[in-house]
Motif scaffolding. Structure first.
Motif, PDB file in Angstrom:
ATOM      1  N   THR A  46      26.494 -31.845 -80.299  1.00 43.67           N
ATOM      2  CA  THR A  46      26.541 -32.448 -81.631  1.00 43.67           C
ATOM      3  C   THR A  46      27.767 -33.343 -81.771  1.00 43.67           C
ATOM      4  N   GLN A  47      28.933 -32.887 -81.261  1.00 45.85           N
ATOM      5  CA  GLN A  47      30.149 -33.699 -81.315  1.00 45.85           C
ATOM      6  C   GLN A  47      29.966 -34.981 -80.503  1.00 45.85           C
ATOM      7  N   ALA A  48      29.367 -34.874 -79.347  1.00 50.71           N
ATOM      8  CA  ALA A  48      29.147 -36.054 -78.499  1.00 50.71           C
ATOM      9  C   ALA A  48      28.213 -37.043 -79.196  1.00 50.71           C
ATOM     10  N   GLN A  49      27.174 -36.518 -79.833  1.00 50.80           N
ATOM     11  CA  GLN A  49      26.244 -37.393 -80.554  1.00 50.80           C
ATOM     12  C   GLN A  49      26.946 -38.083 -81.718  1.00 50.80           C
ATOM     13  N   GLN A  50      27.805 -37.341 -82.433  1.00 52.02           N
ATOM     14  CA  GLN A  50      28.544 -37.919 -83.558  1.00 52.02           C
ATOM     15  C   GLN A  50      29.507 -39.005 -83.061  1.00 52.02           C
ATOM     16  N   GLU A  51      30.208 -38.753 -81.951  1.00 51.79           N
ATOM     17  CA  GLU A  51      31.108 -39.760 -81.387  1.00 51.79           C
ATOM     18  C   GLU A  51      30.337 -41.006 -80.972  1.00 51.79           C
ATOM     19  N   LYS A  52      29.182 -40.815 -80.374  1.00 50.94           N
ATOM     20  CA  LYS A  52      28.364 -41.945 -79.938  1.00 50.94           C
ATOM     21  C   LYS A  52      27.925 -42.774 -81.149  1.00 50.94           C
ATOM     22  N   LYS A  53      27.530 -42.106 -82.204  1.00 52.40           N
ATOM     23  CA  LYS A  53      27.095 -42.787 -83.433  1.00 52.40           C
ATOM     24  C   LYS A  53      28.264 -43.565 -84.052  1.00 52.40           C
ATOM     25  N   LEU A  54      29.431 -42.917 -84.164  1.00 54.71           N
ATOM     26  CA  LEU A  54      30.598 -43.589 -84.746  1.00 54.71           C
ATOM     27  C   LEU A  54      31.057 -44.755 -83.878  1.00 54.71           C
ATOM     28  N   THR A  55      31.000 -44.592 -82.553  1.00 55.28           N
ATOM     29  CA  THR A  55      31.381 -45.670 -81.646  1.00 55.28           C
ATOM     30  C   THR A  55      30.488 -46.882 -81.860  1.00 55.28           C
ATOM     31  N   ALA A  56      29.189 -46.657 -82.003  1.00 57.43           N
ATOM     32  CA  ALA A  56      28.252 -47.763 -82.238  1.00 57.43           C
ATOM     33  C   ALA A  56      28.541 -48.456 -83.569  1.00 57.43           C
ATOM     34  N   GLN A  57      28.868 -47.671 -84.594  1.00 55.81           N
ATOM     35  CA  GLN A  57      29.170 -48.257 -85.902  1.00 55.81           C
ATOM     36  C   GLN A  57      30.454 -49.089 -85.845  1.00 55.81           C
ATOM     37  N   VAL A  58      31.479 -48.564 -85.176  1.00 52.38           N
ATOM     38  CA  VAL A  58      32.748 -49.284 -85.059  1.00 52.38           C
ATOM     39  C   VAL A  58      32.549 -50.558 -84.241  1.00 52.38           C
ATOM     40  N   GLN A  59      31.810 -50.473 -83.133  1.00 47.21           N
ATOM     41  CA  GLN A  59      31.567 -51.654 -82.302  1.00 47.21           C
ATOM     42  C   GLN A  59      30.815 -52.721 -83.083  1.00 47.21           C
ATOM     43  N   SER A  60      29.825 -52.312 -83.845  1.00 47.05           N
ATOM     44  CA  SER A  60      29.056 -53.259 -84.657  1.00 47.05           C
ATOM     45  C   SER A  60      29.951 -53.949 -85.686  1.00 47.05           C
ATOM     46  N   MET A 154      36.365 -42.211 -84.754  1.00 42.15           N
ATOM     47  CA  MET A 154      36.620 -43.240 -83.753  1.00 42.15           C
ATOM     48  C   MET A 154      37.331 -44.422 -84.409  1.00 42.15           C
ATOM     49  N   ILE A 155      38.242 -45.051 -83.644  1.00 43.42           N
ATOM     50  CA  ILE A 155      38.968 -46.219 -84.156  1.00 43.42           C
ATOM     51  C   ILE A 155      38.840 -47.346 -83.139  1.00 43.42           C
ATOM     52  N   GLY A 156      38.506 -48.511 -83.649  1.00 46.15           N
ATOM     53  CA  GLY A 156      38.366 -49.677 -82.788  1.00 46.15           C
ATOM     54  C   GLY A 156      39.385 -50.739 -83.167  1.00 46.15           C
ATOM     55  N   TRP A 157      39.767 -51.571 -82.188  1.00 48.41           N
ATOM     56  CA  TRP A 157      40.723 -52.628 -82.453  1.00 48.41           C
ATOM     57  C   TRP A 157      40.358 -53.853 -81.662  1.00 48.41           C
ATOM     58  N   ARG A 158      40.809 -54.966 -82.195  1.00 53.60           N
ATOM     59  CA  ARG A 158      40.657 -56.247 -81.504  1.00 53.60           C
ATOM     60  C   ARG A 158      41.901 -57.069 -81.818  1.00 53.60           C
ATOM     61  N   VAL A 159      42.533 -57.599 -80.791  1.00 54.85           N
ATOM     62  CA  VAL A 159      43.664 -58.503 -80.959  1.00 54.85           C
ATOM     63  C   VAL A 159      43.158 -59.886 -80.553  1.00 54.85           C
ATOM     64  N   GLU A 160      43.344 -60.860 -81.465  1.00 51.83           N
ATOM     65  CA  GLU A 160      42.894 -62.228 -81.213  1.00 51.83           C
ATOM     66  C   GLU A 160      44.026 -63.203 -81.512  1.00 51.83           C
ATOM     67  N   ARG A 161      44.083 -64.269 -80.742  1.00 50.54           N
ATOM     68  CA  ARG A 161      45.012 -65.360 -81.038  1.00 50.54           C
ATOM     69  C   ARG A 161      44.316 -66.290 -82.029  1.00 50.54           C
TER      70      ARG A 161
END
Length: 162
Positions: A46-60, A154-161
């Motif tokens: 269940t934790q793995a499924q939740q992480e996968k779901k959050l990762t997809a949401q953050v990536q989107s 999950m936390i996502g980041w992007r650094v852009e010039r």
């Protein structure tokens, strides 16, 4: 008479064998009884499924912030509990934007080394995007984002010039 004694001794031994086995199986380290139970396989799944779901949401959400005029330096997604620890290669004097998206619960603190002005604001893990521009004072900048106590997701980041 000797045969009767032998039979009685054998029966007595057979009757005591389970008692010895029971004592042997229950004795041992008492520390193991005090240890917290390990997560069940279904809970881990269940934790793995939740992480996968959050990762997809953050990536989107990160993908929706891409601009054709900006040049990406680096990007990634991590567990909030593990945090982000990155040292992107920057051009001194150039302007950059860091975009952060945290999905889960709690708050994550953002720190730049060397310190920048203004100081980065904390990121709430509610799925909303947070972006900040900064000018690189040196080619070396350390970005640390660490979840506060109890923060999950999950936390996502992007650094852009820019």
């Amino acid at each position: 008479m000797t045969t009767t004694r032998a039979v009685r001794a054998a029966l007595f031994g057979c009757a005591l064998a389970p008692v010895f086995l029971l004592v042997a199986c229950t004795s041992g380290d008492d520390d193991k009884a005090d240890a917290p139970p390990s997560p069940s396989p279904s809970r881990l799944n269940t934790q793995a499924q939740q992480e996968k779901k959050l990762t997809a949401q953050v990536q989107s959400a990160l993908d929706s912030t891409v601009s054709e005029n900006d040049s990406m330096v680096e990007s990634g997604i991590e567990r909030v509990a593990e945090g982000i620890h990155s040292e992107p290669d920057l051009t001194p004097g150039a302007t950059y934007r860091i975009t952060l998206i945290c999905d889960g619960t709690g708050v994550a603190d953002v720190n730049f080394t060397p310190k920048s002005t203004p100081a980065p604001k904390p990121v709430v893990c509610d799925g909303a995007m947070s972006a900040q521009r900064f000018t690189a004072a040196t080619a070396s900048l350390r970005i640390d984002v660490q979840g506060r106590s109890g923060a999950t997701g999950m936390i996502g980041w992007r650094v852009e010039r820019v």
